[in-house]
Design a protein around this motif. Structure first.
Motif, PDB file in Angstrom:
ATOM      1  N   SER A  41      74.694 -69.766 -76.748  1.00 41.18           N
ATOM      2  CA  SER A  41      75.153 -71.057 -76.230  1.00 41.18           C
ATOM      3  C   SER A  41      75.090 -71.085 -74.699  1.00 41.18           C
ATOM      4  O   SER A  41      74.653 -72.070 -74.099  1.00 41.18           O
ATOM      5  N   ASP A  88      72.887 -73.490 -72.226  1.00 40.76           N
ATOM      6  CA  ASP A  88      73.513 -74.234 -71.122  1.00 40.76           C
ATOM      7  C   ASP A  88      72.849 -73.887 -69.791  1.00 40.76           C
ATOM      8  O   ASP A  88      72.616 -74.776 -68.963  1.00 40.76           O
ATOM      9  N   GLN A 122      69.470 -75.585 -69.543  1.00 37.45           N
ATOM     10  CA  GLN A 122      69.659 -77.019 -69.274  1.00 37.45           C
ATOM     11  C   GLN A 122      70.066 -77.235 -67.812  1.00 37.45           C
ATOM     12  O   GLN A 122      69.583 -78.152 -67.150  1.00 37.45           O
ATOM     13  N   THR A 123      70.910 -76.365 -67.283  1.00 38.03           N
ATOM     14  CA  THR A 123      71.344 -76.474 -65.888  1.00 38.03           C
ATOM     15  C   THR A 123      70.181 -76.248 -64.934  1.00 38.03           C
ATOM     16  O   THR A 123      70.022 -76.971 -63.941  1.00 38.03           O
TER      17      THR A 123
END
Length: 137
Positions: free
Chosen positions: A28, A32, A35-36
């Motif tokens: 996860s 993240d 995506q960041t």
């Protein structure tokens, strides 16, 4: 950014459940992070575009300010010329009314006023003082 994660040890079921939870958390966090990073790259590109647009707008503003300053200076110059012409006209009218100005002096001044008026796009009367005197008789 996949990491080689060894399989869970075969000791206890509780350890296996904790390891699976930890593995899910790592996956996860990796998603993240990806995506960041993608968002960060997009924001950097947008910032570069906005910076270029800002510089272009700033340059255009400076050009427009220069134009405004030039137009303002031309307006002031034209206003001064008009005021001087108005003063000369008032002086001529005052002298003419008091009989001080002779026709030749009036014609010389009228010629100078016509030249100034021609530069400013104004029209002059098609007759002179001498013409009006001849008409009166």
């Amino acid at each position: 950014m996949d990491y080689d994660i060894p399989p869970p040890p075969a000791r206890h079921d509780e350890d296996s459940a904790a390891y699976a939870t930890l593995l899910n958390t790592v996956e996860s966090l990796q998603a993240d992070l990806q995506q960041t990073v993608t968002t960060c790259h997009g924001l950097r590109e947008a910032n570069a575009t906005l910076s270029r647009n800002f510089d272009a707008a700033k340059d255009e503003l400076l050009r427009q300010r220069e134009k405004v300053a030039a137009n303002r200076a031309e307006l002031i110059r034209a206003s001064k010329v008009k005021l001087e012409a108005d003063r000369q006209t008032e002086t001529l009218v005052a002298k003419r009314g008091s009989g001080v100005l002779d026709a030749a002096a009036f014609e010389r001044t009228r010629g100078a006023d016509a030249a100034n008026a021609g530069r400013n796009g104004a029209r002059t009367a098609p007759w002179s003082v001498g013409d009006s005197r001849r008409r009166r008789g």
